[in-house]
Write a protein that holds these residues in place. Structure first.
Motif, PDB file in Angstrom:
ATOM      1  N   LEU A  32       0.832  -1.198   0.000  1.00 14.91           N
ATOM      2  CA  LEU A  32       0.000   0.000   0.000  1.00 14.91           C
ATOM      3  C   LEU A  32       0.870   1.251   0.000  1.00 14.91           C
ATOM      4  CD1 LEU A  32      -2.539   1.725   0.291  1.00 14.91           C
ATOM      5  CD2 LEU A  32      -2.488   1.231   2.755  1.00 14.91           C
ATOM      6  N   CYS A  33       1.865   1.299   0.880  1.00 14.50           N
ATOM      7  CA  CYS A  33       2.715   2.482   0.981  1.00 14.50           C
ATOM      8  C   CYS A  33       3.521   2.711  -0.297  1.00 14.50           C
ATOM      9  CB  CYS A  33       3.642   2.381   2.194  1.00 14.50           C
ATOM     10  SG  CYS A  33       2.728   2.457   3.749  1.00 14.50           S
ATOM     11  N   GLY A  34       4.010   1.632  -0.904  1.00  8.13           N
ATOM     12  CA  GLY A  34       4.726   1.756  -2.161  1.00  8.13           C
ATOM     13  C   GLY A  34       3.826   2.273  -3.267  1.00  8.13           C
ATOM     14  N   PHE A  35       2.593   1.762  -3.308  1.00 12.53           N
ATOM     15  CA  PHE A  35       1.629   2.206  -4.303  1.00 12.53           C
ATOM     16  C   PHE A  35       1.341   3.697  -4.136  1.00 12.53           C
ATOM     17  CE2 PHE A  35      -2.830   2.648  -5.798  1.00 12.53           C
ATOM     18  CZ  PHE A  35      -2.664   2.240  -7.114  1.00 12.53           C
ATOM     19  N   LEU A  36       1.118   4.129  -2.895  1.00  8.86           N
ATOM     20  CA  LEU A  36       0.855   5.544  -2.630  1.00  8.86           C
ATOM     21  C   LEU A  36       2.086   6.399  -2.929  1.00  8.86           C
ATOM     22  CD1 LEU A  36      -1.087   5.182   0.744  1.00  8.86           C
ATOM     23  CD2 LEU A  36      -2.068   5.694  -1.519  1.00  8.86           C
ATOM     24  N   ALA A  37       3.257   5.915  -2.532  1.00  8.36           N
ATOM     25  CA  ALA A  37       4.500   6.671  -2.764  1.00  8.36           C
ATOM     26  C   ALA A  37       4.786   6.810  -4.251  1.00  8.36           C
ATOM     27  CB  ALA A  37       5.677   5.995  -2.064  1.00  8.36           C
ATOM     28  N   GLN A  73      -5.068   6.294   6.737  1.00 13.22           N
ATOM     29  CA  GLN A  73      -3.998   6.427   7.730  1.00 13.22           C
ATOM     30  C   GLN A  73      -2.638   6.486   7.038  1.00 13.22           C
ATOM     31  OE1 GLN A  73      -4.083   3.649  11.101  1.00 13.22           O
ATOM     32  NE2 GLN A  73      -1.913   3.231  10.758  1.00 13.22           N
ATOM     33  N   SER A  74      -2.402   5.622   6.087  1.00 13.97           N
ATOM     34  CA  SER A  74      -1.102   5.552   5.415  1.00 13.97           C
ATOM     35  C   SER A  74      -0.839   6.810   4.597  1.00 13.97           C
ATOM     36  CB  SER A  74      -1.024   4.307   4.530  1.00 13.97           C
ATOM     37  OG  SER A  74      -1.166   3.143   5.317  1.00 13.97           O
ATOM     38  N   GLU A  75      -1.864   7.298   3.887  1.00 14.35           N
ATOM     39  CA  GLU A  75      -1.706   8.544   3.120  1.00 14.35           C
ATOM     40  C   GLU A  75      -1.341   9.695   4.048  1.00 14.35           C
ATOM     41  OE1 GLU A  75      -5.572   8.693   1.241  1.00 14.35           O
ATOM     42  OE2 GLU A  75      -4.737   8.041  -0.686  1.00 14.35           O
ATOM     43  N   ALA A  76      -2.057   9.793   5.167  1.00 15.24           N
ATOM     44  CA  ALA A  76      -1.811  10.886   6.116  1.00 15.24           C
ATOM     45  C   ALA A  76      -0.416  10.784   6.730  1.00 15.24           C
ATOM     46  CB  ALA A  76      -2.876  10.881   7.215  1.00 15.24           C
ATOM     47  N   GLU A  77      -0.010   9.576   7.098  1.00 15.29           N
ATOM     48  CA  GLU A  77       1.308   9.405   7.715  1.00 15.29           C
ATOM     49  C   GLU A  77       2.438   9.688   6.730  1.00 15.29           C
ATOM     50  OE1 GLU A  77       1.580   5.564   9.551  1.00 15.29           O
ATOM     51  OE2 GLU A  77       0.323   6.144  11.244  1.00 15.29           O
ATOM     52  N   LEU A  78       2.303   9.230   5.490  1.00 11.65           N
ATOM     53  CA  LEU A  78       3.353   9.473   4.497  1.00 11.65           C
ATOM     54  C   LEU A  78       3.507  10.963   4.210  1.00 11.65           C
ATOM     55  CD1 LEU A  78       2.712   6.489   2.082  1.00 11.65           C
ATOM     56  CD2 LEU A  78       4.885   6.962   3.245  1.00 11.65           C
ATOM     57  N   GLY A 112       6.885  -3.728  -4.879  1.00  5.66           N
ATOM     58  CA  GLY A 112       5.807  -4.200  -5.748  1.00  5.66           C
ATOM     59  C   GLY A 112       4.725  -3.148  -5.918  1.00  5.66           C
ATOM     60  N   GLY A 113       4.331  -2.534  -4.819  1.00  6.94           N
ATOM     61  CA  GLY A 113       3.306  -1.482  -4.881  1.00  6.94           C
ATOM     62  C   GLY A 113       3.780  -0.272  -5.661  1.00  6.94           C
ATOM     63  N   PHE A 114       5.043   0.084  -5.474  1.00  3.96           N
ATOM     64  CA  PHE A 114       5.619   1.227  -6.195  1.00  3.96           C
ATOM     65  C   PHE A 114       5.578   0.951  -7.697  1.00  3.96           C
ATOM     66  CE2 PHE A 114       8.978   4.143  -7.576  1.00  3.96           C
ATOM     67  CZ  PHE A 114       8.686   5.274  -6.823  1.00  3.96           C
ATOM     68  N   GLY A 115       5.897  -0.272  -8.074  1.00  6.40           N
ATOM     69  CA  GLY A 115       5.850  -0.657  -9.481  1.00  6.40           C
ATOM     70  C   GLY A 115       4.444  -0.620 -10.051  1.00  6.40           C
ATOM     71  N   LEU A 116       3.451  -1.032  -9.248  1.00  6.74           N
ATOM     72  CA  LEU A 116       2.059  -0.998  -9.694  1.00  6.74           C
ATOM     73  C   LEU A 116       1.560   0.419  -9.943  1.00  6.74           C
ATOM     74  CD1 LEU A 116       0.119  -3.537  -7.417  1.00  6.74           C
ATOM     75  CD2 LEU A 116       0.361  -3.619  -9.905  1.00  6.74           C
ATOM     76  N   MET A 165      12.323   6.658   6.496  1.00  4.48           N
ATOM     77  CA  MET A 165      12.643   7.934   5.852  1.00  4.48           C
ATOM     78  C   MET A 165      12.633   7.800   4.326  1.00  4.48           C
ATOM     79  SD  MET A 165      12.776   9.980   8.334  1.00  4.48           S
ATOM     80  CE  MET A 165      13.384  11.452   7.533  1.00  4.48           C
ATOM     81  N   GLY A 166      13.111   6.670   3.817  1.00  2.00           N
ATOM     82  CA  GLY A 166      13.114   6.443   2.378  1.00  2.00           C
ATOM     83  C   GLY A 166      11.706   6.444   1.796  1.00  2.00           C
ATOM     84  N   ALA A 167      10.769   5.809   2.502  1.00  2.93           N
ATOM     85  CA  ALA A 167       9.378   5.766   2.038  1.00  2.93           C
ATOM     86  C   ALA A 167       8.795   7.179   1.982  1.00  2.93           C
ATOM     87  CB  ALA A 167       8.542   4.871   2.953  1.00  2.93           C
ATOM     88  N   MET A 168       9.080   7.980   2.991  1.00  2.78           N
ATOM     89  CA  MET A 168       8.562   9.351   2.999  1.00  2.78           C
ATOM     90  C   MET A 168       9.203  10.184   1.893  1.00  2.78           C
ATOM     91  SD  MET A 168       7.901  10.342   6.997  1.00  2.78           S
ATOM     92  CE  MET A 168       9.523   9.883   7.581  1.00  2.78           C
ATOM     93  N   LEU A 169      10.492  10.000   1.652  1.00  5.01           N
ATOM     94  CA  LEU A 169      11.157  10.750   0.591  1.00  5.01           C
ATOM     95  C   LEU A 169      10.567  10.380  -0.770  1.00  5.01           C
ATOM     96  CD1 LEU A 169      14.740  11.810   0.143  1.00  5.01           C
ATOM     97  CD2 LEU A 169      13.660  10.582  -1.721  1.00  5.01           C
ATOM     98  N   LEU A 170      10.378   9.087  -1.012  1.00  5.64           N
ATOM     99  CA  LEU A 170       9.808   8.658  -2.284  1.00  5.64           C
ATOM    100  C   LEU A 170       8.382   9.184  -2.445  1.00  5.64           C
ATOM    101  CD1 LEU A 170      11.275   5.068  -2.366  1.00  5.64           C
ATOM    102  CD2 LEU A 170      11.740   6.872  -4.041  1.00  5.64           C
ATOM    103  N   PHE A 171       7.610   9.174  -1.370  1.00 10.64           N
ATOM    104  CA  PHE A 171       6.257   9.726  -1.424  1.00 10.64           C
ATOM    105  C   PHE A 171       6.309  11.207  -1.769  1.00 10.64           C
ATOM    106  CE2 PHE A 171       2.587  11.818   0.524  1.00 10.64           C
ATOM    107  CZ  PHE A 171       1.544  11.096  -0.030  1.00 10.64           C
ATOM    108  N   ALA A 172       7.199  11.939  -1.105  1.00 11.35           N
ATOM    109  CA  ALA A 172       7.309  13.376  -1.356  1.00 11.35           C
ATOM    110  C   ALA A 172       7.721  13.656  -2.799  1.00 11.35           C
ATOM    111  CB  ALA A 172       8.311  14.003  -0.388  1.00 11.35           C
ATOM    112  N   GLU A 173       8.605  12.840  -3.329  1.00  9.67           N
ATOM    113  CA  GLU A 173       9.093  13.070  -4.690  1.00  9.67           C
ATOM    114  C   GLU A 173       8.088  12.655  -5.758  1.00  9.67           C
ATOM    115  OE1 GLU A 173      12.650  11.572  -7.592  1.00  9.67           O
ATOM    116  OE2 GLU A 173      13.220  12.215  -5.579  1.00  9.67           O
ATOM    117  N   CYS A 174       7.428  11.534  -5.566  1.00 11.68           N
ATOM    118  CA  CYS A 174       6.586  10.971  -6.634  1.00 11.68           C
ATOM    119  C   CYS A 174       5.112  11.302  -6.482  1.00 11.68           C
ATOM    120  CB  CYS A 174       6.754   9.464  -6.683  1.00 11.68           C
ATOM    121  SG  CYS A 174       8.435   8.947  -7.010  1.00 11.68           S
ATOM    122  N   ALA A 175       4.567  11.125  -5.315  1.00  9.16           N
ATOM    123  CA  ALA A 175       3.130  11.294  -5.132  1.00  9.16           C
ATOM    124  C   ALA A 175       2.740  12.759  -5.158  1.00  9.16           C
ATOM    125  CB  ALA A 175       2.679  10.647  -3.831  1.00  9.16           C
TER     126      ALA A 175
END
Length: 186
Positions: A32-37, A73-78, A112-116, A165-175
């Motif tokens: 889920l987090c990868g998909f959102l990020a 929750q995941s969207e808000a946290e990221l 996997g989610g990031f790829g999707l 931190m990596g997940a948040m950075l990727l979310f900030a950059e891509c999402a």
């Protein structure tokens, strides 16, 4: 976020078991987090459908509500400016090998989610973001050896912080890409 209680690992794990999903709870949250990020949006579809998960039981009622809350929750946290995002993993009192394996599962799910979420985003990633993805891949593919418990615990804490931190950075950059292009610096 609403006054709803934060979903914890054990609560998500119970739902994963009930739905007979083919992945552990940590991997589901990572997916889920990868998909959102990666810029993906769940919308009105079921999370199980969006992430192309194999399941034997269709999410309804309480399970569906929990999965919808998990997305919110995941969207808000990221996106949390206070950097409050945490991967959902077993509690610190669980055995170290279990927590290390769950972190690897979370990273595998994230990739996997990031790829999707869509490949066009990935060609435009910064060097730092590409390096984070490579490092997440290394963690996901790792078989952990344990020796000195104190050193192993410290190493897992460092890996956990890197993943967080990596997940948040990727979310900030891509999402957030379209909004970031329109913002002006002061």
């Amino acid at each position: 976020m609403a006054a709803e209680e934060i979903i914890g690992y054990d609560e998500l794990d119970d739902t994963v078991v009930h739905l007979k999903l083919a992945i552990p709870a940590s991997e589901l949250h990572g997916s889920l987090c990868g998909f959102l990020a990666g810029g993906g949006r769940v919308g009105k579809q079921s999370l199980v459908e969006v992430l192309h998960l194999d399941n034997e039981v269709k999410p309804t009622g309480r399970d569906q509500a929990l999965l919808e809350r998990l997305v919110t929750q995941s969207e808000a946290e990221l996106a949390d400016p206070e950097l409050g995002f945490e991967p959902l993993l077993p509690a610190d009192d669980r055995p170290l090998p279990e927590r290390a394996e769950a972190l690897g599962d979370w990273c595998r799910g994230f990739l996997g989610g990031f790829g999707l979420a869509g490949a066009e985003t990935h060609r435009k990633l910064s060097d730092e973001a590409q390096e984070i993805l490579r490092d997440l891949g290394t963690i996901a593919a790792s078989a952990f050896d344990f020796g000195d418990e104190g050193e192993d615990e410290d190493a897992l804490i460092e890996l956990h912080e890197f993943v967080r931190m990596g997940a948040m950075l990727l979310f900030a950059e891509c999402a957030k890409r379209p909004a970031a292009q329109n913002d002006t610096l002061h």
